[in-house]
Design a protein around this motif. Sequence first.
Motif, mmCIF file in Angstrom:
data_model
loop_
_atom_site.group_PDB
_atom_site.id
_atom_site.type_symbol
_atom_site.label_atom_id
_atom_site.label_comp_id
_atom_site.label_asym_id
_atom_site.label_seq_id
_atom_site.Cartn_x
_atom_site.Cartn_y
_atom_site.Cartn_z
ATOM 1 N N GLY A 32 11.219 12.669 -0.887
ATOM 2 C CA GLY A 32 9.918 13.285 -1.181
ATOM 3 C C GLY A 32 8.925 12.765 -0.163
ATOM 4 N N GLY A 33 7.812 13.442 -0.028
ATOM 5 C CA GLY A 33 6.826 13.043 0.974
ATOM 6 C C GLY A 33 6.235 11.669 0.684
ATOM 7 N N PRO A 34 5.541 11.117 1.684
ATOM 8 C CA PRO A 34 4.870 9.834 1.482
ATOM 9 C C PRO A 34 3.858 9.924 0.349
ATOM 10 N N GLY A 35 3.977 9.050 -0.637
ATOM 11 C CA GLY A 35 3.039 9.059 -1.759
ATOM 12 C C GLY A 35 3.414 10.026 -2.868
ATOM 13 N N SER A 36 4.596 10.620 -2.805
ATOM 14 C CA SER A 36 4.978 11.583 -3.848
ATOM 15 C C SER A 36 5.341 10.878 -5.156
ATOM 16 N N GLY A 37 5.544 9.556 -5.096
ATOM 17 C CA GLY A 37 5.828 8.815 -6.329
ATOM 18 C C GLY A 37 7.260 8.314 -6.440
ATOM 19 N N LYS A 38 7.956 8.237 -5.338
ATOM 20 C CA LYS A 38 9.373 7.814 -5.365
ATOM 21 C C LYS A 38 9.523 6.405 -5.948
ATOM 22 N N GLY A 39 8.764 5.462 -5.404
ATOM 23 C CA GLY A 39 8.880 4.071 -5.854
ATOM 24 C C GLY A 39 8.491 3.919 -7.316
ATOM 25 N N THR A 40 7.430 4.611 -7.705
ATOM 26 C CA THR A 40 6.936 4.530 -9.086
ATOM 27 C C THR A 40 8.016 4.996 -10.066
ATOM 28 N N GLN A 41 8.638 6.115 -9.764
ATOM 29 C CA GLN A 41 9.647 6.647 -10.688
ATOM 30 C C GLN A 41 10.952 5.865 -10.611
ATOM 31 N N LYS A 139 -2.297 17.250 -0.065
ATOM 32 C CA LYS A 139 -3.637 16.843 -0.523
ATOM 33 C C LYS A 139 -3.525 15.732 -1.575
ATOM 34 N N GLU A 140 -2.621 15.953 -2.545
ATOM 35 C CA GLU A 140 -2.444 14.955 -3.614
ATOM 36 C C GLU A 140 -1.795 13.672 -3.068
ATOM 37 N N MET A 141 -0.827 13.827 -2.171
ATOM 38 C CA MET A 141 -0.165 12.623 -1.620
ATOM 39 C C MET A 141 -1.161 11.797 -0.811
ATOM 40 N N GLU A 142 -2.011 12.478 -0.047
ATOM 41 C CA GLU A 142 -3.030 11.745 0.742
ATOM 42 C C GLU A 142 -3.973 10.979 -0.186
ATOM 43 N N ARG A 143 -4.377 11.637 -1.279
ATOM 44 C CA ARG A 143 -5.276 10.984 -2.244
ATOM 45 C C ARG A 143 -4.617 9.714 -2.799
ATOM 46 N N ARG A 144 -3.343 9.827 -3.143
ATOM 47 C CA ARG A 144 -2.636 8.671 -3.724
ATOM 48 C C ARG A 144 -2.469 7.545 -2.697
ATOM 49 N N GLY A 147 -5.474 5.545 -2.037
ATOM 50 C CA GLY A 147 -5.893 4.729 -3.186
ATOM 51 C C GLY A 147 -4.866 3.677 -3.560
ATOM 52 N N ARG A 148 -3.795 3.540 -2.782
ATOM 53 C CA ARG A 148 -2.691 2.658 -3.214
ATOM 54 C C ARG A 148 -3.067 1.176 -3.148
ATOM 55 N N ASN A 149 -3.786 0.783 -2.117
ATOM 56 C CA ASN A 149 -4.286 -0.605 -2.050
ATOM 57 C C ASN A 149 -3.216 -1.683 -2.125
ATOM 58 N N GLY A 151 -2.002 -2.923 0.796
ATOM 59 C CA GLY A 151 -2.074 -3.569 2.106
ATOM 60 C C GLY A 151 -1.039 -3.080 3.101
ATOM 61 N N ARG A 152 -0.503 -1.887 2.877
ATOM 62 C CA ARG A 152 0.496 -1.372 3.826
ATOM 63 C C ARG A 152 -0.162 -0.920 5.133
ATOM 64 N N VAL A 153 0.461 -1.278 6.268
ATOM 65 C CA VAL A 153 -0.138 -0.961 7.571
ATOM 66 C C VAL A 153 -0.167 0.550 7.838
ATOM 67 N N ASP A 188 8.624 18.465 -10.125
ATOM 68 C CA ASP A 188 7.204 18.679 -9.824
ATOM 69 C C ASP A 188 6.501 17.329 -9.941
ATOM 70 N N ALA A 189 6.240 16.722 -8.762
ATOM 71 C CA ALA A 189 5.705 15.350 -8.738
ATOM 72 C C ALA A 189 4.189 15.314 -8.758
ATOM 73 N N ALA A 190 3.561 16.470 -8.900
ATOM 74 C CA ALA A 190 2.085 16.507 -8.931
ATOM 75 C C ALA A 190 1.559 16.168 -10.321
ATOM 76 N N PRO A 192 1.109 14.058 -13.997
ATOM 77 C CA PRO A 192 0.879 12.625 -14.270
ATOM 78 C C PRO A 192 2.208 11.861 -14.393
ATOM 79 N N ILE A 193 2.152 10.558 -14.113
ATOM 80 C CA ILE A 193 3.364 9.724 -14.052
ATOM 81 C C ILE A 193 4.279 9.877 -15.286
ATOM 82 N N PRO A 194 3.746 9.804 -16.525
ATOM 83 C CA PRO A 194 4.657 9.907 -17.679
ATOM 84 C C PRO A 194 5.329 11.278 -17.769
HETATM 85 N N1 LIG Z 1 2.479 11.184 -10.699
HETATM 86 C C1 LIG Z 1 1.516 10.414 -10.182
HETATM 87 N N2 LIG Z 1 0.222 10.713 -10.408
HETATM 88 C C2 LIG Z 1 -0.761 9.943 -9.874
HETATM 89 N N3 LIG Z 1 -0.552 8.843 -9.111
HETATM 90 C C3 LIG Z 1 0.745 8.515 -8.860
HETATM 91 C C4 LIG Z 1 1.816 9.284 -9.371
HETATM 92 N N4 LIG Z 1 2.967 8.704 -8.964
HETATM 93 C C5 LIG Z 1 2.625 7.648 -8.224
HETATM 94 N N5 LIG Z 1 1.283 7.525 -8.158
HETATM 95 C C6 LIG Z 1 0.525 6.517 -7.399
HETATM 96 O O1 LIG Z 1 0.529 6.962 -6.053
HETATM 97 C C7 LIG Z 1 0.730 5.867 -5.162
HETATM 98 C C8 LIG Z 1 2.013 6.128 -4.360
HETATM 99 O O2 LIG Z 1 3.117 6.070 -5.241
HETATM 100 P P1 LIG Z 1 4.518 5.483 -4.743
HETATM 101 O O3 LIG Z 1 4.290 4.207 -4.028
HETATM 102 O O4 LIG Z 1 5.425 5.491 -5.902
HETATM 103 O O5 LIG Z 1 4.925 6.635 -3.709
HETATM 104 P P2 LIG Z 1 6.135 6.701 -2.684
HETATM 105 O O6 LIG Z 1 6.685 8.080 -2.735
HETATM 106 O O7 LIG Z 1 7.082 5.585 -2.916
HETATM 107 O O8 LIG Z 1 5.360 6.502 -1.307
HETATM 108 P P3 LIG Z 1 5.896 5.959 0.104
HETATM 109 O O9 LIG Z 1 6.813 6.998 0.641
HETATM 110 O O10 LIG Z 1 4.656 5.819 0.920
HETATM 111 O O11 LIG Z 1 6.584 4.644 -0.163
HETATM 112 C C9 LIG Z 1 0.780 4.621 -6.024
HETATM 113 O O12 LIG Z 1 -0.509 4.031 -6.037
HETATM 114 C C10 LIG Z 1 1.155 5.142 -7.414
HETATM 115 O O13 LIG Z 1 0.635 4.351 -8.455
#
Ligand SMILES: Nc1ncnc2c1ncn2[C@@H]1O[C@H](COP(=O)(O)OP(=O)(O)OP(=O)(O)O)[C@@H](O)[C@H]1O
Length: 212
Positions: A32-41, A139-144, A147-149, A151-153, A188-190, A192-194
Amino acid sequence: MGTVVDAPAVVTEEVAENTLGGKKVTVVFVLGGPGSGKGTQCANIVEYFGFTHLSAGDLLRAEIKSGSENGTMIENMIKEGKIVPSEVTIKLLQEAMIKNENDKFLIDGFPRNEENRAAFENVTKISPAFVLFFDCSEKEMERRLLGRNQGRVDDNIETIKKRFKTFVESSLPVIEYYNSKDKVKKIDAAKPIPEVFEDVKTIFAPYAPKAE
Ligand SMILES: Nc1ncnc2c1ncn2[C@@H]1O[C@H](COP(=O)(O)OP(=O)(O)OP(=O)(O)O)[C@@H](O)[C@H]1O
Ligand SMILES: Nc1ccn([C@@H]2O[C@H](COP(=O)(O)O)[C@@H](O)[C@H]2O)c(=O)n1
Ligand SMILES: [Mg+2]
């Protein structure tokens, strides 16, 4: 640059069963794209389904921190949103899988391009059970990411744009490749997390730990 860990000798039947160092393994690629939520899930899947999470990006960042001879090269590639040569990443993934006793692995952020995909298959002889694809708008991935904070370069707007370009040009074709083999499970990763995890749970239900 180091060499890829020698794959154990395997016979054809073992290849079909995905063995690694004599152990039968299940591998799921999480893309999935950068910030799509891979690590979180992946963290949720580890907790509920007992998989081991191996993030290619985390392994590369640990390699930089370890003072490895490849550290500077890897750091430069990450800052530019580029993909590190496969031999480096595959060696790290293979070592991590071999030293872990688990037999179920989530490989997050890999394969990132065709070279990653073909080299992993050639070296390990492992094919994924399926590919979990987190689909989300830029747009959503950029927002996330902004806001991740953590400290990633690479979480700055300049690098984020480069990572999106790399994703579209190099990573989406890998997802298309696996889709043509009916191996992609798209989420559909757009949402909310749950809610995303509810969809993930349905997909992983066959991998739920058996009750004692
Ligand atoms: N479904 C979601 N809705 C809103 N925010 C989310 C969602 N999933 C993850 N986030 C938040 O978005 C940020 C990026 O999530 P995460 O690190 O899991 O993405 P990633 O796909 O692993 O990104 P990368 O490819 O950059 O490692 C985190 O701050 C996370 O808390
Ligand atoms: N297969 C891979 C995976 C990652 N990289 C590099 O690491 C960066 C961060 O990856 P995340 O999965 O943590 O977002 C990525 O932008 C690449 O520079 C890689 O080269 N190969
Ligand atoms: Mg991640």
